[in-house]
Design a protein around this motif. Structure first.
Motif, PDB file in Angstrom:
ATOM      1  N   VAL A 143      94.212 -45.488  63.968  1.00 41.04           N
ATOM      2  CA  VAL A 143      93.837 -44.393  64.862  1.00 41.04           C
ATOM      3  C   VAL A 143      93.025 -43.354  64.100  1.00 41.04           C
ATOM      4  O   VAL A 143      93.175 -43.194  62.879  1.00 41.04           O
ATOM      5  N   LEU A 144      92.173 -42.672  64.833  1.00 40.20           N
ATOM      6  CA  LEU A 144      91.434 -41.526  64.304  1.00 40.20           C
ATOM      7  C   LEU A 144      91.938 -40.283  65.005  1.00 40.20           C
ATOM      8  O   LEU A 144      91.934 -40.207  66.243  1.00 40.20           O
ATOM      9  N   ILE A 145      92.371 -39.302  64.225  1.00 42.85           N
ATOM     10  CA  ILE A 145      92.803 -38.007  64.764  1.00 42.85           C
ATOM     11  C   ILE A 145      91.830 -36.949  64.271  1.00 42.85           C
ATOM     12  O   ILE A 145      91.768 -36.663  63.071  1.00 42.85           O
ATOM     13  N   GLU A 146      91.052 -36.403  65.181  1.00 42.68           N
ATOM     14  CA  GLU A 146      90.081 -35.369  64.812  1.00 42.68           C
ATOM     15  C   GLU A 146      90.768 -34.008  64.732  1.00 42.68           C
ATOM     16  O   GLU A 146      91.703 -33.724  65.487  1.00 42.68           O
ATOM     17  N   THR A 209      88.285 -51.637  62.303  1.00 48.01           N
ATOM     18  CA  THR A 209      87.789 -50.775  63.378  1.00 48.01           C
ATOM     19  C   THR A 209      88.911 -49.868  63.870  1.00 48.01           C
ATOM     20  O   THR A 209      90.087 -50.075  63.562  1.00 48.01           O
ATOM     21  N   LEU A 210      88.534 -48.886  64.667  1.00 45.40           N
ATOM     22  CA  LEU A 210      89.490 -47.948  65.237  1.00 45.40           C
ATOM     23  C   LEU A 210      89.995 -48.472  66.576  1.00 45.40           C
ATOM     24  O   LEU A 210      89.208 -48.804  67.457  1.00 45.40           O
ATOM     25  N   ASP A 211      91.301 -48.522  66.720  1.00 48.77           N
ATOM     26  CA  ASP A 211      91.874 -48.940  67.998  1.00 48.77           C
ATOM     27  C   ASP A 211      91.996 -47.775  68.975  1.00 48.77           C
ATOM     28  O   ASP A 211      91.850 -47.949  70.187  1.00 48.77           O
ATOM     29  N   VAL A 212      92.260 -46.585  68.432  1.00 52.38           N
ATOM     30  CA  VAL A 212      92.410 -45.390  69.273  1.00 52.38           C
ATOM     31  C   VAL A 212      91.720 -44.223  68.590  1.00 52.38           C
ATOM     32  O   VAL A 212      91.899 -43.999  67.388  1.00 52.38           O
ATOM     33  N   VAL A 213      90.947 -43.475  69.367  1.00 55.08           N
ATOM     34  CA  VAL A 213      90.320 -42.240  68.893  1.00 55.08           C
ATOM     35  C   VAL A 213      90.882 -41.080  69.709  1.00 55.08           C
ATOM     36  O   VAL A 213      90.766 -41.066  70.941  1.00 55.08           O
ATOM     37  N   PHE A 214      91.505 -40.126  69.031  1.00 57.90           N
ATOM     38  CA  PHE A 214      91.943 -38.892  69.673  1.00 57.90           C
ATOM     39  C   PHE A 214      90.830 -37.861  69.439  1.00 57.90           C
ATOM     40  O   PHE A 214      90.722 -37.266  68.364  1.00 57.90           O
ATOM     41  N   ASP A 215      89.998 -37.682  70.451  1.00 63.54           N
ATOM     42  CA  ASP A 215      88.759 -36.915  70.303  1.00 63.54           C
ATOM     43  C   ASP A 215      88.939 -35.468  70.749  1.00 63.54           C
ATOM     44  O   ASP A 215      89.084 -35.192  71.942  1.00 63.54           O
ATOM     45  N   ALA A 222      80.527 -37.993  69.137  1.00 64.01           N
ATOM     46  CA  ALA A 222      81.385 -38.975  69.804  1.00 64.01           C
ATOM     47  C   ALA A 222      80.655 -40.294  69.983  1.00 64.01           C
ATOM     48  O   ALA A 222      81.237 -41.375  69.782  1.00 64.01           O
ATOM     49  N   ALA A 223      79.383 -40.234  70.356  1.00 62.67           N
ATOM     50  CA  ALA A 223      78.606 -41.464  70.538  1.00 62.67           C
ATOM     51  C   ALA A 223      78.411 -42.195  69.214  1.00 62.67           C
ATOM     52  O   ALA A 223      78.349 -43.428  69.179  1.00 62.67           O
ATOM     53  N   ALA A 224      78.339 -41.436  68.123  1.00 58.35           N
ATOM     54  CA  ALA A 224      78.146 -42.052  66.805  1.00 58.35           C
ATOM     55  C   ALA A 224      79.368 -42.841  66.354  1.00 58.35           C
ATOM     56  O   ALA A 224      79.279 -43.651  65.432  1.00 58.35           O
ATOM     57  N   LEU A 225      80.509 -42.625  67.022  1.00 60.00           N
ATOM     58  CA  LEU A 225      81.734 -43.332  66.646  1.00 60.00           C
ATOM     59  C   LEU A 225      81.909 -44.649  67.386  1.00 60.00           C
ATOM     60  O   LEU A 225      82.756 -45.459  67.013  1.00 60.00           O
ATOM     61  N   LEU A 226      81.128 -44.878  68.435  1.00 57.59           N
ATOM     62  CA  LEU A 226      81.398 -46.007  69.324  1.00 57.59           C
ATOM     63  C   LEU A 226      81.428 -47.349  68.604  1.00 57.59           C
ATOM     64  O   LEU A 226      82.256 -48.206  68.915  1.00 57.59           O
ATOM     65  N   ASP A 227      80.547 -47.544  67.649  1.00 58.27           N
ATOM     66  CA  ASP A 227      80.494 -48.831  66.964  1.00 58.27           C
ATOM     67  C   ASP A 227      81.608 -48.996  65.930  1.00 58.27           C
ATOM     68  O   ASP A 227      81.723 -50.062  65.317  1.00 58.27           O
ATOM     69  N   THR A 228      82.420 -47.960  65.755  1.00 60.57           N
ATOM     70  CA  THR A 228      83.584 -48.082  64.872  1.00 60.57           C
ATOM     71  C   THR A 228      84.852 -48.417  65.659  1.00 60.57           C
ATOM     72  O   THR A 228      85.909 -48.611  65.068  1.00 60.57           O
ATOM     73  N   VAL A 229      84.751 -48.449  66.988  1.00 66.98           N
ATOM     74  CA  VAL A 229      85.926 -48.658  67.839  1.00 66.98           C
ATOM     75  C   VAL A 229      86.062 -50.147  68.180  1.00 66.98           C
ATOM     76  O   VAL A 229      85.068 -50.835  68.441  1.00 66.98           O
ATOM     77  N   THR A 230      87.281 -50.643  68.195  1.00 63.43           N
ATOM     78  CA  THR A 230      87.555 -52.061  68.412  1.00 63.43           C
ATOM     79  C   THR A 230      87.027 -52.532  69.766  1.00 63.43           C
ATOM     80  O   THR A 230      87.452 -52.018  70.804  1.00 63.43           O
TER      81      THR A 230
END
Length: 325
Positions: A143-146, A209-215, A222-230
């Motif tokens: 997970v990513l916690i911003e 990859t990231l399974d969950v992003v807490f944005d 946010a768009a720059a993270l899309l390719d890091t998400v599962t």
């Protein structure tokens, strides 16, 4: 009684201490003698005019307070009098020695939990629990916690492991907050004050990859993270926009990747957050959720508290205390 009045839209200086009449409860209302009042980041946005105002200024400011019930209105159990509770207002009136709100917004404090500790976890803890319930972690997720060092992010970082996160990658702003996020439980922390932080995230993930992003940052990153998400299973929970704008992502961005974005806002979401308050307070009383308090200031210094929050330097909640409490 002494209270803080928002005299108009603007900087922290519009929050002015004044003597005003004590509130009286209407039918279904409760009045508390306030002991601790959390200063919330959303309140700074309301004061500045970025969020719509609940009423026109001047009005008594503030969302939440913790204290002891002194009076109840008609149709409210008189047994509440003398109980320590947390309460949420209808969007105004909490920065005061005495606070009135609907009895339905009142949450009793667990034994052993101080008023200041309750104030510190009331918002961040209840939002974090609702986010984690929505994320439905299974025990294997990265997970990513911003913005993980304060507020909701700090509570998420503490609670995510217990809720099923296998690896917690966090962002924080600057060395002190990076160190604090690690202390709270993040496995790796990236400095989001660096404009290229999404690139550093790619490097940190390597082949995963990231399974969950807490944005909570939103905006163009946010768009720059899309390719890091599962792909196919990844989910983004968007609950804030510290950048000043919501996540700039469209359905056209999500559909080809098989991702979901959940908007965590609005009345139905806030109802769920309110329902999580007792659990957040109980976790704090049990020591599972550690309150993060940056500073405790007199009620008169509400403007100073807002300056602190807008500086982005606090490592925890800033709390106001009435002198009589």
């Amino acid at each position: 009684m002494k209270a803080i009045v928002m005299t108009g839209v603007g900087g922290p200086e519009v929050l002015v201490p004044r003597e005003v009449p004590e509130p009286r409860p209407g039918a279904g209302d409760v009045v508390i003698r306030a002991a601790a009042i959390p200063v919330l980041f959303a309140e700074t946005r309301l004061r500045s005019g970025e969020y719509p105002l609940p009423v026109e200024p001047p009005f008594l400011f503030g969302f939440q307070a913790v204290g002891t019930v002194t009076e109840v209105g008609a149709d409210v159990d008189a047994g509440l009098i003398g109980q320590r509770v947390a309460m949420a207002t209808m969007g105004f009136g909490a920065y005061a020695e005495y606070v009135c709100a609907p009895a339905t917004s009142v949450t009793p404090l667990p034994d052993g939990l101080s008023a200041t500790d309750a104030a510190a976890v009331l918002m961040g803890g209840s939002v974090a629990l609702t986010l984690l319930d929505t994320a439905r972690l299974t025990g294997s997720e990265t997970v990513l916690i911003e913005a993980a060092a304060t507020g909701v992010g700090a509570a998420l970082t503490q609670l995510a492991k217990n809720s099923g996160a296998a690896r917690i990658i966090a962002t924080a702003g600057g060395p002190a907050k990076i160190a604090h996020a690690r202390k709270l439980g993040a496995d790796e922390v990236i400095d989001h004050t660096d404009p290229s932080w999404p690139t550093h995230l790619h490097e940190t993930l390597t082949s995963t990859t990231l399974d969950v992003v807490f944005d909570s940052i939103g905006g163009p990153t946010a768009a720059a993270l899309l390719d890091t998400v599962t792909p196919l299973h990844g989910r983004i929970l968007s609950y804030g926009f510290l950048s000043g704008t919501p996540a700039q992502i469209s359905a056209a961005d999500l559909i080809p990747r098989g991702l979901t974005l959940t908007g965590c806002a609005g009345p139905h979401w806030l109802t769920r957050v309110a329902q999580s308050r007792p659990a957040a307070l109980n976790l704090a009383a049990a020591g599972t959720l550690i309150p993060q308090i940056d500073s405790i200031l007199p009620l008169d210094e509400a403007a100073t508290a807002h300056h602190l929050l807008e500086s982005r330097t606090p490592l925890g909640t800033v709390i106001l205390t009435p002198t009589q409490a």
